[in-house]
Write an enzyme that holds these catalytic residues in place. Structure first.
Site, PDB file in Angstrom:
ATOM      1  N   SER A 107      35.667  97.025  36.152  1.00 25.83           N
ATOM      2  CA  SER A 107      37.091  97.401  37.094  1.00 25.83           C
ATOM      3  C   SER A 107      37.776  96.134  37.235  1.00 25.83           C
ATOM      4  CB  SER A 107      36.088  97.778  38.340  1.00 25.83           C
ATOM      5  OG  SER A 107      37.193  98.441  39.424  1.00 25.83           O
ATOM      6  N   ASP A 214      38.866 108.900  36.292  1.00 22.44           N
ATOM      7  CA  ASP A 214      38.670 107.821  36.948  1.00 22.44           C
ATOM      8  C   ASP A 214      39.361 107.624  38.510  1.00 22.44           C
ATOM      9  OD1 ASP A 214      38.126 105.485  38.361  1.00 22.44           O
ATOM     10  OD2 ASP A 214      37.281 104.331  36.618  1.00 22.44           O
ATOM     11  N   HIS A 244      34.272 106.545  38.120  1.00 27.06           N
ATOM     12  CA  HIS A 244      34.372 105.497  38.040  1.00 27.06           C
ATOM     13  C   HIS A 244      33.462 105.112  37.353  1.00 27.06           C
ATOM     14  CE1 HIS A 244      36.427 101.446  38.192  1.00 27.06           C
ATOM     15  NE2 HIS A 244      36.050 100.671  39.193  1.00 27.06           N
TER      16      HIS A 244
END
Length: 268
Positions: A107, A214, A244
């Site tokens: 991320s 996601d 995610h």
């Protein structure tokens, strides 16, 4: 779980808490780079698998995150975070000279890892980008256009199809559950532009993994960023139905096996 130990060191803006999962004779060093609002302790199961695979594993709570110093989730310049991670890598290399290094970023950590590879990629054996904030992330522009940032926490259900992941995230006192800071959003925007202009990763073997579902960092936005920096050796793995946090997904064993297979290939 593999044994771990913590130590502190001085980062660009204050004291940082790092975690090590040691291995007596590692085949490689894995540097884990965590995402926004979380901390290195959420990667215990990833580190455990990597240690069993032959790695000594290192991670740091970024400035303003987890156990590290600083105003919560406040980042002025992501290159400072890259520098902080590099100091951790130098510590790892001092303990294990000549052992190859693989950086694994998730991320926001994928953004940091991508920029890290642009600055220090010549010294890396490989790079893993998991659901990376790279390319276009529309939420930044939407939030920066607001006069007052909304105090809306991340929806736990968007993290994984496993409800226990969201429950643990919600209950974790080291996770930030408040609003974004405007300065951090501005730093995100600058870093995305900087990475897009930073050029190809060249011959650095890179694995990009992403959940097809996601909703926090949509696949479509990241794809353009990966295309902009990819070098000669890119492996892409998109997992149907995954959300995610792919390392916390219901099929995490399959996904992590893909990571270790990638590492085996580049070490060979």
């Amino acid at each position: 779980m593999a044994d771990s130990r913590e130590h502190t060191y001085t980062g660009t803006r204050g004291a940082l808490t790092a975690r090590e999962w040691p291995h007596p004779a590692p085949r490689y060093l894995a540097v884990l780079v965590h995402g926004y609002g979380e901390h290195a302790g959420r990667y215990e199961h990833v580190a455990d698998l990597l240690v069993r695979h032959g790695a000594a594993v290192y991670a740091v709570d970024h400035m303003g995150h987890g156990k590290s110093a600083g105003e919560r989730v406040l980042i002025h310049d992501f290159d400072e975070v890259v520098t902080d991670v590099h100091r951790l890598e130098e510590h790892a290399r001092a303990a294990h000279p000549w052992v190859p290094v693989v950086v694994i970023g998730h991320s926001m950590g994928g953004l940091i890892a991508a920029r890290y590879a642009q600055r220090y990629g010549a010294d890396l054996a490989g790079l893993v980008l998991s659901g990376p904030v790279i390319g276009a992330w529309d939420v930044i522009g939407v939030l920066l256009a607001m006069d007052e940032l909304p105090d809306i926490p991340i929806e736990p259900a968007t993290l994984s199809r496993d409800p226990s992941v969201g429950a643990a995230y919600t209950a974790d006192p080291l996770v930030w559950h408040g609003p974004f800071k405007r300065a951090t959003l501005e730093a995100f925007a600058r870093a995305l532009a900087q990475i897009a202009e930073g050029g190809s990763l060249g011959s650095l073997p890179t694995l990009w993994i992403h959940g097809e579902d996601d909703q926090l960092v949509p696949l479509s936005g990241s794809r353009g960023g990966v295309e902009a920096i990819k070098g000669d050796d890119l492996t892409e793995r998109i997992y149907p139905g995954a959300r995610h946090e792919v390392f916390n997904e219901t099929n995490k064993d399959e996904i992590l096996a893909g990571v270790t297979a990638f590492v085996d290939r580049i070490l060979a």
